[in-house]
Design a protein around this motif. Sequence first.
Motif, short mmCIF file in Angstrom:
data_model
loop_
_atom_site.label_atom_id
_atom_site.label_comp_id
_atom_site.label_asym_id
_atom_site.label_seq_id
_atom_site.Cartn_x
_atom_site.Cartn_y
_atom_site.Cartn_z
N LEU A 8 0.83 -1.37 -0.06
CA LEU A 8 0.15 -0.05 0.07
C LEU A 8 0.86 1.42 0.07
CD1 LEU A 8 -2.83 -1.24 2.41
CD2 LEU A 8 -2.76 -1.08 0.09
N GLY A 9 1.98 1.23 0.80
CA GLY A 9 2.96 2.25 0.73
C GLY A 9 3.35 2.53 -0.51
N GLY A 10 3.76 1.41 -1.38
CA GLY A 10 4.32 1.65 -2.70
C GLY A 10 3.46 2.02 -3.61
N LYS A 11 2.02 1.63 -3.32
CA LYS A 11 1.04 2.35 -4.34
C LYS A 11 0.77 3.88 -4.04
CE LYS A 11 -1.65 -1.93 -5.02
NZ LYS A 11 -2.59 -2.61 -4.83
N ALA A 12 0.92 4.27 -2.84
CA ALA A 12 0.79 5.57 -2.36
C ALA A 12 1.84 6.32 -2.90
CB ALA A 12 0.82 5.94 -0.78
N LYS A 13 3.15 5.89 -2.91
CA LYS A 13 4.32 6.78 -3.53
C LYS A 13 4.13 6.76 -5.10
CE LYS A 13 8.07 5.24 -0.65
NZ LYS A 13 9.50 4.64 -0.47
N GLU A 14 3.84 5.72 -5.79
CA GLU A 14 3.70 5.72 -7.19
C GLU A 14 2.52 6.84 -7.58
OE1 GLU A 14 2.79 2.74 -10.92
OE2 GLU A 14 2.44 2.00 -9.04
N ALA A 15 1.31 6.77 -6.82
CA ALA A 15 0.38 7.60 -7.13
C ALA A 15 0.84 9.08 -6.91
CB ALA A 15 -0.95 7.34 -6.21
N ALA A 16 1.55 9.47 -5.96
CA ALA A 16 2.15 10.51 -5.55
C ALA A 16 3.07 11.26 -6.63
CB ALA A 16 2.80 10.61 -4.18
N ASP A 19 2.98 9.96 -9.79
CA ASP A 19 2.28 10.29 -10.93
C ASP A 19 1.53 11.76 -10.87
OD1 ASP A 19 2.42 7.69 -11.98
OD2 ASP A 19 0.64 6.78 -11.10
N LEU A 20 1.10 12.04 -9.74
CA LEU A 20 0.42 13.44 -9.70
C LEU A 20 1.40 14.45 -9.92
CD1 LEU A 20 -2.06 12.76 -6.75
CD2 LEU A 20 -2.79 13.14 -9.10
N THR A 21 2.62 14.24 -9.29
CA THR A 21 3.56 15.27 -9.29
C THR A 21 4.60 15.16 -10.49
OG1 THR A 21 5.23 14.03 -7.93
CG2 THR A 21 3.53 15.44 -6.85
N GLY A 22 4.69 14.32 -11.52
CA GLY A 22 5.43 14.02 -12.35
C GLY A 22 6.80 13.55 -11.77
N ASN A 23 6.89 13.13 -10.61
CA ASN A 23 8.30 12.63 -10.29
C ASN A 23 8.61 11.06 -10.37
OD1 ASN A 23 10.35 11.78 -8.47
ND2 ASN A 23 9.77 13.27 -6.82
N GLU A 24 9.34 10.94 -11.70
CA GLU A 24 9.42 9.54 -12.09
C GLU A 24 10.29 8.71 -11.10
OE1 GLU A 24 11.49 9.86 -15.85
OE2 GLU A 24 9.66 10.64 -16.64
N ARG A 25 11.08 9.25 -10.28
CA ARG A 25 11.90 8.61 -9.07
C ARG A 25 11.01 8.08 -7.87
NH1 ARG A 25 16.76 10.73 -5.27
NH2 ARG A 25 17.14 8.87 -4.21
N LEU A 26 9.98 8.94 -7.96
CA LEU A 26 9.04 8.36 -6.51
C LEU A 26 8.07 7.49 -7.31
CD1 LEU A 26 8.09 8.99 -3.78
CD2 LEU A 26 6.69 10.70 -4.69
N GLN A 27 7.68 7.29 -8.47
CA GLN A 27 7.00 6.24 -9.20
C GLN A 27 7.78 5.08 -9.37
OE1 GLN A 27 6.52 8.06 -12.91
NE2 GLN A 27 4.26 8.64 -12.89
N ALA A 28 9.09 4.82 -9.65
CA ALA A 28 9.83 4.00 -9.39
C ALA A 28 9.91 3.40 -8.24
CB ALA A 28 11.13 4.40 -10.25
N GLU A 29 10.10 3.93 -6.99
CA GLU A 29 10.40 3.55 -5.72
C GLU A 29 8.89 2.90 -5.38
OE1 GLU A 29 11.54 6.52 -2.72
OE2 GLU A 29 12.91 7.40 -3.96
N GLY A 30 7.70 3.65 -5.76
CA GLY A 30 6.56 2.96 -5.43
C GLY A 30 6.50 1.53 -5.98
N GLN A 31 6.79 1.46 -7.33
CA GLN A 31 6.82 0.33 -7.99
C GLN A 31 7.57 -0.79 -7.49
OE1 GLN A 31 7.53 1.54 -11.86
NE2 GLN A 31 5.55 2.31 -12.47
N SER A 32 9.00 -0.44 -7.25
CA SER A 32 9.84 -1.26 -6.44
C SER A 32 9.24 -1.70 -5.12
CB SER A 32 11.18 -0.64 -6.17
OG SER A 32 12.03 -1.21 -5.35
N ASP A 33 8.89 -0.81 -4.25
CA ASP A 33 8.21 -1.36 -3.09
C ASP A 33 6.99 -2.38 -3.20
OD1 ASP A 33 9.89 0.26 -1.62
OD2 ASP A 33 8.32 1.91 -1.29
N GLN A 34 6.16 -2.20 -4.23
CA GLN A 34 5.11 -3.05 -4.55
C GLN A 34 5.70 -4.55 -5.21
OE1 GLN A 34 1.64 -1.34 -6.75
NE2 GLN A 34 2.97 0.51 -6.70
N ALA A 35 6.82 -4.35 -5.86
CA ALA A 35 7.45 -5.65 -6.44
C ALA A 35 8.07 -6.39 -5.16
CB ALA A 35 8.45 -5.13 -7.38
N LYS A 36 8.84 -5.68 -4.31
CA LYS A 36 9.39 -6.34 -3.14
C LYS A 36 8.19 -7.14 -2.17
CE LYS A 36 11.91 -2.69 -1.80
NZ LYS A 36 12.76 -1.93 -1.21
#
Length: 68
Positions: A14-22, A24-41
Amino acid sequence: MSMSDKISNKAEDLGGKAKEAAGDLTGNERLQAEGQSDQAKAGLKDAVENVKDAVGDVTGKIKDVFKK
């Protein structure tokens, strides 16, 4: 898998989904990638725990067969 492991993995997902969504909203690709990584882990941890549970179940059944 213990209940605490399940809760921890779900929280990480859920934290990863929140990071990815944030991201997406801000256009921050690094945060999107971190969120996806957290979800994958979290998904990988769930898969490993499921394998451990399955091996434990099989081991228990084998032991039961030899007790008889």
